[in-house]
Scaffold this active site. Structure first.
Site, PDB file in Angstrom:
ATOM      1  N   ARG A  33       1.190  -1.480  -0.298  1.00 31.22           N
ATOM      2  CA  ARG A  33      -0.330  -0.221  -0.148  1.00 31.22           C
ATOM      3  C   ARG A  33       0.605   1.191  -0.314  1.00 31.22           C
ATOM      4  NH1 ARG A  33      -2.275   0.191   5.698  1.00 31.22           N
ATOM      5  NH2 ARG A  33      -0.400   0.044   7.116  1.00 31.22           N
ATOM      6  N   SER A 129      -5.961 -16.825  13.343  1.00 24.49           N
ATOM      7  CA  SER A 129      -4.923 -16.719  14.142  1.00 24.49           C
ATOM      8  C   SER A 129      -5.544 -17.377  15.511  1.00 24.49           C
ATOM      9  CB  SER A 129      -4.415 -14.826  14.237  1.00 24.49           C
ATOM     10  OG  SER A 129      -4.533 -14.857  15.771  1.00 24.49           O
ATOM     11  N   GLU A 131      -5.262 -15.374  18.296  1.00 25.58           N
ATOM     12  CA  GLU A 131      -5.937 -14.701  18.929  1.00 25.58           C
ATOM     13  C   GLU A 131      -7.754 -15.233  19.377  1.00 25.58           C
ATOM     14  OE1 GLU A 131      -5.286 -11.748  20.745  1.00 25.58           O
ATOM     15  OE2 GLU A 131      -3.704 -13.040  21.406  1.00 25.58           O
ATOM     16  N   TYR A 153      -9.814  -6.894  16.892  1.00 22.24           N
ATOM     17  CA  TYR A 153      -8.276  -7.567  15.975  1.00 22.24           C
ATOM     18  C   TYR A 153      -9.259  -9.408  15.921  1.00 22.24           C
ATOM     19  CZ  TYR A 153      -4.766 -10.276  14.821  1.00 22.24           C
ATOM     20  OH  TYR A 153      -3.505 -11.325  13.845  1.00 22.24           O
ATOM     21  N   ARG A 195       9.886  -7.736  20.633  1.00 19.66           N
ATOM     22  CA  ARG A 195      10.918  -7.100  19.678  1.00 19.66           C
ATOM     23  C   ARG A 195      10.917  -5.753  21.021  1.00 19.66           C
ATOM     24  NH1 ARG A 195      12.580  -5.092  14.623  1.00 19.66           N
ATOM     25  NH2 ARG A 195      14.070  -5.034  14.883  1.00 19.66           N
TER      26      ARG A 195
HETATM   27  P1  NAP Z   1       2.554  -7.311   9.939  1.00 21.14           P
HETATM   28  O1  NAP Z   1       3.831  -7.484  10.323  1.00 21.14           O
HETATM   29  O2  NAP Z   1       2.002  -6.455  10.923  1.00 21.14           O
HETATM   30  O3  NAP Z   1       2.130  -7.040   8.598  1.00 21.14           O
HETATM   31  C1  NAP Z   1       1.175  -6.577   8.130  1.00 21.14           C
HETATM   32  C2  NAP Z   1       1.277  -6.258   6.787  1.00 21.14           C
HETATM   33  O4  NAP Z   1      -0.180  -5.839   6.147  1.00 21.14           O
HETATM   34  C3  NAP Z   1       1.998  -5.525   6.025  1.00 21.14           C
HETATM   35  O5  NAP Z   1       2.465  -5.744   5.264  1.00 21.14           O
HETATM   36  C4  NAP Z   1       0.514  -3.736   6.184  1.00 21.14           C
HETATM   37  O6  NAP Z   1       1.676  -2.946   5.244  1.00 21.14           O
HETATM   38  C5  NAP Z   1      -0.559  -5.043   5.190  1.00 21.14           C
HETATM   39  N1  NAP Z   1      -1.171  -3.963   5.803  1.00 21.14           N
HETATM   40  C6  NAP Z   1      -2.213  -3.402   6.737  1.00 21.14           C
HETATM   41  N2  NAP Z   1      -3.131  -3.003   6.611  1.00 21.14           N
HETATM   42  C7  NAP Z   1      -3.379  -3.718   5.055  1.00 21.14           C
HETATM   43  C8  NAP Z   1      -4.531  -3.166   3.970  1.00 21.14           C
HETATM   44  N3  NAP Z   1      -5.669  -1.972   4.404  1.00 21.14           N
HETATM   45  N4  NAP Z   1      -4.112  -3.200   3.415  1.00 21.14           N
HETATM   46  C9  NAP Z   1      -3.115  -3.780   2.258  1.00 21.14           C
HETATM   47  N5  NAP Z   1      -2.243  -4.188   3.139  1.00 21.14           N
HETATM   48  C10 NAP Z   1      -2.539  -4.015   4.384  1.00 21.14           C
HETATM   49  O7  NAP Z   1       2.081  -8.797  10.021  1.00 21.14           O
HETATM   50  P2  NAP Z   1       2.943 -10.268  10.493  1.00 21.14           P
HETATM   51  O8  NAP Z   1       3.588 -10.243  11.842  1.00 21.14           O
HETATM   52  O9  NAP Z   1       2.959 -10.075   8.908  1.00 21.14           O
HETATM   53  O10 NAP Z   1       1.611 -11.262  10.344  1.00 21.14           O
HETATM   54  C11 NAP Z   1       1.206 -11.585   9.100  1.00 21.14           C
HETATM   55  C12 NAP Z   1      -0.758 -11.836   9.114  1.00 21.14           C
HETATM   56  O11 NAP Z   1      -0.703 -13.249  10.458  1.00 21.14           O
HETATM   57  C13 NAP Z   1      -1.913 -10.635   9.601  1.00 21.14           C
HETATM   58  O12 NAP Z   1      -2.761 -11.117   9.304  1.00 21.14           O
HETATM   59  C14 NAP Z   1      -1.439 -11.405  11.109  1.00 21.14           C
HETATM   60  O13 NAP Z   1      -2.396 -10.527  11.753  1.00 21.14           O
HETATM   61  C15 NAP Z   1      -1.344 -12.555  11.015  1.00 21.14           C
HETATM   62  N6  NAP Z   1      -0.777 -13.297  12.194  1.00 21.14           N
HETATM   63  C16 NAP Z   1      -0.017 -13.553  12.990  1.00 21.14           C
HETATM   64  C17 NAP Z   1       0.413 -13.183  14.334  1.00 21.14           C
HETATM   65  C18 NAP Z   1       2.208 -13.165  14.251  1.00 21.14           C
HETATM   66  O14 NAP Z   1       2.083 -13.737  15.281  1.00 21.14           O
HETATM   67  N7  NAP Z   1       2.794 -12.687  13.667  1.00 21.14           N
HETATM   68  C19 NAP Z   1      -0.464 -15.225  14.679  1.00 21.14           C
HETATM   69  C20 NAP Z   1      -1.430 -15.361  13.681  1.00 21.14           C
HETATM   70  C21 NAP Z   1      -1.891 -14.023  12.876  1.00 21.14           C
HETATM   71  P3  NAP Z   1       2.443  -2.035   5.714  1.00 21.14           P
HETATM   72  O15 NAP Z   1       3.803  -2.471   5.658  1.00 21.14           O
HETATM   73  O16 NAP Z   1       1.780  -0.480   4.555  1.00 21.14           O
HETATM   74  O17 NAP Z   1       1.392  -1.407   7.256  1.00 21.14           O
HETATM   75  O1  F7E Z   2       1.679  -9.674  23.155  1.00 21.56           O
HETATM   76  C1  F7E Z   2       1.566  -8.813  26.749  1.00 21.56           C
HETATM   77  C2  F7E Z   2       1.015  -8.332  26.202  1.00 21.56           C
HETATM   78  O2  F7E Z   2       1.581  -7.623  21.152  1.00 21.56           O
HETATM   79  C3  F7E Z   2       1.792 -10.204  24.305  1.00 21.56           C
HETATM   80  C4  F7E Z   2      -0.632 -10.325  16.585  1.00 21.56           C
HETATM   81  O3  F7E Z   2       1.147 -10.674  16.093  1.00 21.56           O
HETATM   82  O4  F7E Z   2      -0.253 -12.463  18.143  1.00 21.56           O
HETATM   83  C5  F7E Z   2       0.306 -11.175  18.203  1.00 21.56           C
HETATM   84  O5  F7E Z   2      -0.530 -11.007  19.329  1.00 21.56           O
HETATM   85  C6  F7E Z   2       1.317 -10.636  25.014  1.00 21.56           C
HETATM   86  C7  F7E Z   2       0.255  -9.674  25.451  1.00 21.56           C
HETATM   87  O6  F7E Z   2       1.282  -9.908  20.533  1.00 21.56           O
HETATM   88  C8  F7E Z   2       3.014  -4.951  26.516  1.00 21.56           C
HETATM   89  O7  F7E Z   2      -0.521  -7.917  26.881  1.00 21.56           O
HETATM   90  C9  F7E Z   2       2.567  -6.909  28.408  1.00 21.56           C
HETATM   91  O8  F7E Z   2      -0.367 -10.400  26.404  1.00 21.56           O
HETATM   92  O9  F7E Z   2       3.216  -8.962  21.284  1.00 21.56           O
HETATM   93  P1  F7E Z   2       2.122  -9.400  21.279  1.00 21.56           P
HETATM   94  P2  F7E Z   2      -0.174 -10.699  21.221  1.00 21.56           P
HETATM   95  O10 F7E Z   2      -1.450  -9.488  21.518  1.00 21.56           O
HETATM   96  O11 F7E Z   2      -0.323 -11.705  21.792  1.00 21.56           O
HETATM   97  C10 F7E Z   2      -1.266 -13.440  17.101  1.00 21.56           C
HETATM   98  C11 F7E Z   2      -1.097 -14.376  17.627  1.00 21.56           C
HETATM   99  C12 F7E Z   2      -1.573 -12.156  16.270  1.00 21.56           C
HETATM  100  O12 F7E Z   2      -2.319 -12.706  15.890  1.00 21.56           O
HETATM  101  C13 F7E Z   2      -1.288 -10.957  16.269  1.00 21.56           C
HETATM  102  O13 F7E Z   2      -1.263 -10.524  15.083  1.00 21.56           O
HETATM  103  O14 F7E Z   2       2.598  -9.139  25.707  1.00 21.56           O
HETATM  104  N1  F7E Z   2       2.582  -7.050  26.795  1.00 21.56           N
HETATM  105  N2  F7E Z   2       3.386  -5.586  27.748  1.00 21.56           N
HETATM  106  C14 F7E Z   2       2.708  -6.544  26.117  1.00 21.56           C
HETATM  107  N3  F7E Z   2       2.141  -6.067  24.141  1.00 21.56           N
HETATM  108  C15 F7E Z   2       2.931  -5.140  24.011  1.00 21.56           C
HETATM  109  N4  F7E Z   2       2.450  -5.450  22.477  1.00 21.56           N
HETATM  110  N5  F7E Z   2       3.942  -4.392  24.377  1.00 21.56           N
HETATM  111  C16 F7E Z   2       3.697  -4.077  25.704  1.00 21.56           C
HETATM  112  O15 F7E Z   2       4.497  -3.399  25.924  1.00 21.56           O
END
Ligand code: NAP
Ligand code: F7E
Length: 334
Positions: A33, A129, A131, A153, A195
């Site tokens: 995008r 996910s 979640e 979400y 991270r």
């Molecule tokens: P991410 O690093 O946040 O990447 C999200 C991507 O989506 C980026 O390329 C972002 O573009 C793009 N995007 C956001 N809004 C958009 C829109 N309206 N139209 C087109 N592109 C858009 O996420 P990720 O960790 O790689 O995760 C990939 C997918 O897996 C996501 O759907 C996430 O919800 C799902 N997921 C992630 C995890 C995890 O632990 N990482 C677990 C389960 C599911 P920009 O770079 O421009 O922002």
């Molecule tokens: O939080 C706690 C927070 O934001 C993990 C996404 O990729 O995985 C991700 O979602 C935990 C939570 O990931 C902070 O409350 C404490 O309990 O790293 P997170 P998430 O919410 O689990 C799922 C599978 C996805 O699908 C999502 O796209 O950590 N926590 N302190 C914090 N979290 C954040 N971000 N920042 C803090 O300062």
């Protein structure tokens, strides 16, 4: 040669998946995008070929624009579509619930509708996910565990999950949900907790910052390595039949344990640096996630290769290099 489209190609998973598919000989198109600043740092190495041969091709698009998705699909006629684009931050989804639903729920529907209209619809992968399990009703969670989403979400992801199942059953699309548990890497976004911790701990070690502000340290997650998880996505689309799969390590650890691991590796005591800031608490929290990926192991032959300690160290090593360079530049500019 197979042709694939990846939405969300600039994100963590998109970059690893593009690498994997290119390595397997695919022709890969990434949907990107428009942004007012560069947002391609994770994929620059994939399309800046030294001989000026673009390997990864980028096309402008957005999940909020259905017409655009349709024309991209019709112009490229892919064999496989991986829908990774999302507003993926759970905490942010409480601040932006409608935008999150528009992208993460309706965005998937727009894509499915565009696919359904095609003469020969490509195979489709949806990024579901863990979640969605939210307030979990059983542990570990499997493909049969009921969903109980706890954030805008997660609600949006449940919608997309069931639409993907429905388009499979109603229209015969080859559509799969990968129910991925948390997966991380050195390319993880800086505001996700792993991270955030590895960046802060390494910057503290290099004398660049002295405090780390966090929320709930007791939450437990099943953390795996993103590089492993994109392999599962590709495998799902190579099967004879479309299906849904849990992808997870089967191990769960708290945020506190992640702090122990990272700060301990750097010979630091995190208690001296971490400050709890209620602004990082969520209105509703997901306390515990732990996945059972037996089905993926059996059907796809998939298993994770990186454990919790290895993941924490891999991310810490990568961020230590970044922090060192940052310190050197700072010293040079003094
Ligand atoms: P991410 O690093 O946040 O990447 C999200 C991507 O989506 C980026 O390329 C972002 O573009 C793009 N995007 C956001 N809004 C958009 C829109 N309206 N139209 C087109 N592109 C858009 O996420 P990720 O960790 O790689 O995760 C990939 C997918 O897996 C996501 O759907 C996430 O919800 C799902 N997921 C992630 C995890 C995890 O632990 N990482 C677990 C389960 C599911 P920009 O770079 O421009 O922002
Ligand atoms: O939080 C706690 C927070 O934001 C993990 C996404 O990729 O995985 C991700 O979602 C935990 C939570 O990931 C902070 O409350 C404490 O309990 O790293 P997170 P998430 O919410 O689990 C799922 C599978 C996805 O699908 C999502 O796209 O950590 N926590 N302190 C914090 N979290 C954040 N971000 N920042 C803090 O300062």
């Amino acid at each position: 040669m197979k042709r694939a489209i990846i939405t969300g190609v600039t994100g963590q998973d998109g970059s690893y998946l593009a690498e994997l598919l290119l390595k397997k000989g695919y022709e890969v198109y990434g949907i990107i995008r428009r942004s007012s600043s560069f947002n391609t740092s994770r994929i620059d190495h994939l399309y800046q070929d030294p001989h000026n041969q673009p390997k990864l091709r980028l096309i402008y698009g957005d999940l909020t624009d259905g017409g655009n998705l349709s024309s991209v699909l019709n112009d490229t006629q892919p064999d496989e579509v991986y829908n990774l684009a999302a507003q993926s931050h759970v905490r942010v989804s409480f601040d932006q619930p409608i935008y999150t639903a528009n992208t993460d729920a309706l965005g998937t529907l727009r894509l499915l509708e565009a696919l359904r209209m095609m003469k020969k619809p490509p195979r489709f992968y949806q990024a579901s996910s863990s979640e969605m399990y939210g307030k979990v009703v059983e542990t570990p969670q499997t493909e049969r565990t009921p969903f109980c989403p706890r954030s805008p979400y997660a609600c949006a992801k449940v919608y997309s999950h069931w639409q993907t199942v429905n388009y499979r059953e109603a229209y015969g699309l080859f559509a799969c949900n990968g129910i991925l548990f948390n997966h991380e890497s050195p390319r993880r976004g800086e505001t996700f907790v792993t991270r955030k911790i590895t960046r802060a701990a390494t910057r503290i070690k290099e004398g660049l910052q002295d405090k780390l502000y966090l929320g709930n340290l007791e939450a437990k997650r099943d953390w795996g390595y993103a590089g492993d998880y994109v392999e599962a996505m590709q495998l799902m689309l190579q099967q004879d039949k479309p299906d849904d799969y849990v992808i997870a390590t089967g191990q769960t650890y708290s945020v506190r344990q992640f702090l122990d691991e990272v700060f301990g590796y750097l010979d630091l005591d995190w208690h001296n640096y971490v400050v709890i800031d209620p602004k990082y608490f969520r209105p509703t929290e997901v306390d515990l996630l732990q996945g059972d990926a037996s089905k993926a192991r059996k059907v796809l032959g998939w298993k994770p290769t990186v454990d919790f300690k290895q993941l924490a160290r891999m991310m810490t090593d990568a961020d230590r290099n970044i922090a060192r360079n940052e310190r050197l530049v700072k010293e040079h500019n003094k």
